[in-house]
Motif scaffolding. Sequence first.
Motif, PDB file in Angstrom:
ATOM      1  N   SER A 141       0.849  -1.193   0.000  1.00  0.00           N
ATOM      2  CA  SER A 141       0.000   0.000   0.000  1.00  0.00           C
ATOM      3  C   SER A 141       0.883   1.242   0.000  1.00  0.00           C
ATOM      4  N   LYS A 142       0.242   2.374  -0.288  1.00  0.00           N
ATOM      5  CA  LYS A 142       0.990   3.628  -0.373  1.00  0.00           C
ATOM      6  C   LYS A 142       1.689   3.930   0.952  1.00  0.00           C
ATOM      7  N   SER A 143       0.953   3.736   2.045  1.00  0.00           N
ATOM      8  CA  SER A 143       1.544   4.062   3.346  1.00  0.00           C
ATOM      9  C   SER A 143       2.664   3.080   3.696  1.00  0.00           C
ATOM     10  N   ALA A 144       2.518   1.840   3.244  1.00  0.00           N
ATOM     11  CA  ALA A 144       3.586   0.866   3.485  1.00  0.00           C
ATOM     12  C   ALA A 144       4.844   1.268   2.724  1.00  0.00           C
ATOM     13  N   PHE A 145       4.669   1.736   1.492  1.00  0.00           N
ATOM     14  CA  PHE A 145       5.812   2.218   0.714  1.00  0.00           C
ATOM     15  C   PHE A 145       6.507   3.365   1.437  1.00  0.00           C
ATOM     16  N   ASN A 146       5.689   4.283   1.978  1.00  0.00           N
ATOM     17  CA  ASN A 146       6.271   5.420   2.667  1.00  0.00           C
ATOM     18  C   ASN A 146       7.081   5.014   3.882  1.00  0.00           C
ATOM     19  N   ALA A 147       6.541   4.054   4.618  1.00  0.00           N
ATOM     20  CA  ALA A 147       7.263   3.561   5.794  1.00  0.00           C
ATOM     21  C   ALA A 147       8.595   2.944   5.367  1.00  0.00           C
ATOM     22  N   LEU A 148       8.541   2.210   4.263  1.00  0.00           N
ATOM     23  CA  LEU A 148       9.735   1.540   3.750  1.00  0.00           C
ATOM     24  C   LEU A 148      10.773   2.557   3.280  1.00  0.00           C
ATOM     25  N   LEU A 149      10.261   3.621   2.691  1.00  0.00           N
ATOM     26  CA  LEU A 149      11.137   4.637   2.107  1.00  0.00           C
ATOM     27  C   LEU A 149      12.114   5.204   3.125  1.00  0.00           C
ATOM     28  N   LYS A 150      11.589   5.511   4.307  1.00  0.00           N
ATOM     29  CA  LYS A 150      12.435   6.094   5.355  1.00  0.00           C
ATOM     30  C   LYS A 150      13.607   5.174   5.666  1.00  0.00           C
ATOM     31  N   THR A 151      13.316   3.902   5.793  1.00  0.00           N
ATOM     32  CA  THR A 151      14.375   2.946   6.116  1.00  0.00           C
ATOM     33  C   THR A 151      15.353   2.789   4.954  1.00  0.00           C
ATOM     34  N   LEU A 152      14.810   2.825   3.744  1.00  0.00           N
ATOM     35  CA  LEU A 152      15.658   2.653   2.561  1.00  0.00           C
ATOM     36  C   LEU A 152      16.652   3.794   2.413  1.00  0.00           C
ATOM     37  N   GLU A 153      16.250   4.959   2.935  1.00  0.00           N
ATOM     38  CA  GLU A 153      17.119   6.116   2.821  1.00  0.00           C
ATOM     39  C   GLU A 153      18.422   5.921   3.580  1.00  0.00           C
ATOM     40  N   GLU A 154      18.284   5.419   4.806  1.00  0.00           N
ATOM     41  CA  GLU A 154      19.479   5.223   5.614  1.00  0.00           C
ATOM     42  C   GLU A 154      19.436   3.893   6.346  1.00  0.00           C
ATOM     43  N   PRO A 155      19.606   2.830   5.619  1.00  0.00           N
ATOM     44  CA  PRO A 155      19.531   1.523   6.284  1.00  0.00           C
ATOM     45  C   PRO A 155      20.819   1.255   7.069  1.00  0.00           C
ATOM     46  N   PRO A 156      20.707   0.532   8.169  1.00  0.00           N
ATOM     47  CA  PRO A 156      21.918   0.147   8.891  1.00  0.00           C
ATOM     48  C   PRO A 156      22.815  -0.701   7.982  1.00  0.00           C
ATOM     49  N   ALA A 157      24.117  -0.690   8.234  1.00  0.00           N
ATOM     50  CA  ALA A 157      25.060  -1.372   7.351  1.00  0.00           C
ATOM     51  C   ALA A 157      24.838  -2.882   7.305  1.00  0.00           C
ATOM     52  N   HIS A 158      24.193  -3.433   8.334  1.00  0.00           N
ATOM     53  CA  HIS A 158      24.028  -4.885   8.362  1.00  0.00           C
ATOM     54  C   HIS A 158      22.742  -5.351   7.676  1.00  0.00           C
ATOM     55  N   VAL A 159      22.076  -4.447   6.945  1.00  0.00           N
ATOM     56  CA  VAL A 159      20.801  -4.821   6.322  1.00  0.00           C
ATOM     57  C   VAL A 159      20.876  -4.720   4.797  1.00  0.00           C
ATOM     58  N   LYS A 160      20.324  -5.724   4.129  1.00  0.00           N
ATOM     59  CA  LYS A 160      20.183  -5.670   2.667  1.00  0.00           C
ATOM     60  C   LYS A 160      18.721  -5.922   2.318  1.00  0.00           C
ATOM     61  N   PHE A 161      18.235  -5.168   1.354  1.00  0.00           N
ATOM     62  CA  PHE A 161      16.881  -5.399   0.860  1.00  0.00           C
ATOM     63  C   PHE A 161      16.932  -5.994  -0.538  1.00  0.00           C
ATOM     64  N   ILE A 162      16.079  -6.967  -0.787  1.00  0.00           N
ATOM     65  CA  ILE A 162      15.941  -7.478  -2.150  1.00  0.00           C
ATOM     66  C   ILE A 162      14.451  -7.503  -2.482  1.00  0.00           C
ATOM     67  N   PHE A 163      14.063  -6.713  -3.443  1.00  0.00           N
ATOM     68  CA  PHE A 163      12.667  -6.672  -3.863  1.00  0.00           C
ATOM     69  C   PHE A 163      12.512  -7.396  -5.182  1.00  0.00           C
ATOM     70  N   ALA A 164      11.350  -8.005  -5.362  1.00  0.00           N
ATOM     71  CA  ALA A 164      11.066  -8.644  -6.643  1.00  0.00           C
ATOM     72  C   ALA A 164       9.683  -8.205  -7.106  1.00  0.00           C
ATOM     73  N   THR A 165       9.549  -7.993  -8.396  1.00  0.00           N
ATOM     74  CA  THR A 165       8.245  -7.600  -8.927  1.00  0.00           C
ATOM     75  C   THR A 165       8.109  -7.930 -10.408  1.00  0.00           C
ATOM     76  N   THR A 166       6.876  -8.255 -10.798  1.00  0.00           N
ATOM     77  CA  THR A 166       6.601  -8.422 -12.226  1.00  0.00           C
ATOM     78  C   THR A 166       6.140  -7.083 -12.811  1.00  0.00           C
ATOM     79  N   GLU A 167       5.759  -6.156 -11.931  1.00  0.00           N
ATOM     80  CA  GLU A 167       5.199  -4.900 -12.433  1.00  0.00           C
ATOM     81  C   GLU A 167       5.958  -3.698 -11.920  1.00  0.00           C
ATOM     82  N   ILE A 168       7.108  -3.492 -12.505  1.00  0.00           N
ATOM     83  CA  ILE A 168       8.020  -2.447 -12.039  1.00  0.00           C
ATOM     84  C   ILE A 168       7.386  -1.062 -12.134  1.00  0.00           C
TER      85      ILE A 168
END
Length: 391
Positions: A141-168
């Motif tokens: 959802s839009k709000s979920a994306f927003n929550a994710l965005l904050k973390t994506l901006e400055e993630p701790p060094a020990h974290v990696k995100f991998i997203f997958a999508t058919t609809e980029i």
Amino acid sequence: MEDKTQYIALARKYRPQKFEDLLGQDALVQTLTNAIQNNRLHHAYILTGIRGVGKTTTARLIARAINCIGEDGKGGPTIHPCGVCENCQAIAADRHIDVIELDAASKTSVDDMREILDGIRYKPTNARYKVYIIDEVHMLSKSAFNALLKTLEEPPAHVKFIFATTEIRKVPVTILSRCQRFDLERLSIETLMTLFHKVLTAEKITADEEALRLVARAADGSARDGLSMLDQAIVLGDGSISTTTVKSMLGLTDRQQTFDLYEAILSGDVSAALQHIQQQYTSGATPSVILQDLIDITHLLAKVKIVPDFINDPTVSETDRLNCQKLNAAPIGILSKIWQMLIKGLSEITYAPVQIDALEMIVMRIAYSAALPSPADLLKELKKKINNPDA
Ligand SMILES: Nc1ncnc2c1ncn2[C@@H]1O[C@H](COP(=O)(O)OP(=O)(O)OP(=O)(O)O)[C@@H](O)[C@H]1O
Ligand SMILES: [Mg+2]
Ligand SMILES: [Zn+2]
């Protein structure tokens, strides 16, 4: 606890466990290899591509590659994860405490996202990196994306995100701009055939080359779709896979008959054309598949006309090669006229109350007009007449 009598779908059984087994994604593997060798791992990756080309598989392989500690427990990140260290094994079995995989299709709300992101500040328990794999990320959802965005901006060094999508295109640009993007490619017919051969050899099942080629064509670039069709064909074929089984399974036309139909159309022999259609229809081919095959043949003939060497391409079957040579005389003007009429027929056939009737009408129309001389020939004739009125 696997029940030996239970059949495991091929796509599941043969999920690639090493990058070497991931077929047709060389660019991705090369880029990852460089990133790992130069210790330049991005903190977030987004994998995109059509269904069944290896997105989820790649996400898990990356999780292993960056967390593998090698057989001796001293190794660093590697493009060749050992498969035996505790990290490799736990990730393969889907039970690694630091590799969190979630399906955005079922956890779309902001609360779900907050709960997940809450754990991010804690260091990984056993692994080098905490890996968050979010599948079908476009569903958030839009709000979920927003929550994710904050973390994506400055993630701790020990974290990696991998997203997958058919609809980029459904993923917000704000997210995209913070990720390194990998486009997984459709698997070519040749690559799919290689995969099928590998799987069938391991399964000790024999198959006609032609049958496999038909499946590869129908899979339209998706390894999973291809393997699911093989599953079906194996069940129907009782231990071996024949061209006939595959054809009736997929509602496919007989290629030779379609070429015969094409020849009848080109020579303006309407009644022969109608007979060929009836034969195909009776043996189980659907009208829209027949039409699509005619379109496919038109394209093939035109292409060979312009690029004669294409006839030797490994994706061109023996039947296609022989028939192309036979029908080679069809001028490009006629072919492009047929092409237009067939494409128009494609929408007609979907609206028609009785599809087979629509197909017959389309073919009659084309056969009559294909037999007519092309405008260029008419012009030539006309000029001849003008220059030589007595001839
Ligand atoms: N590149 C590939 N090489 C070999 N096998 C593949 C490849 N891609 C997919 N497969 C096969 O298809 C199965 C499904 O692959 P995967 O789950 O990675 O696809 P996906 O891209 O995530 O698809 P979806 O969009 O439907 O989630 C795998 O288990 C494997 O058997
Ligand atoms: Mg997937
Ligand atoms: Zn390992």
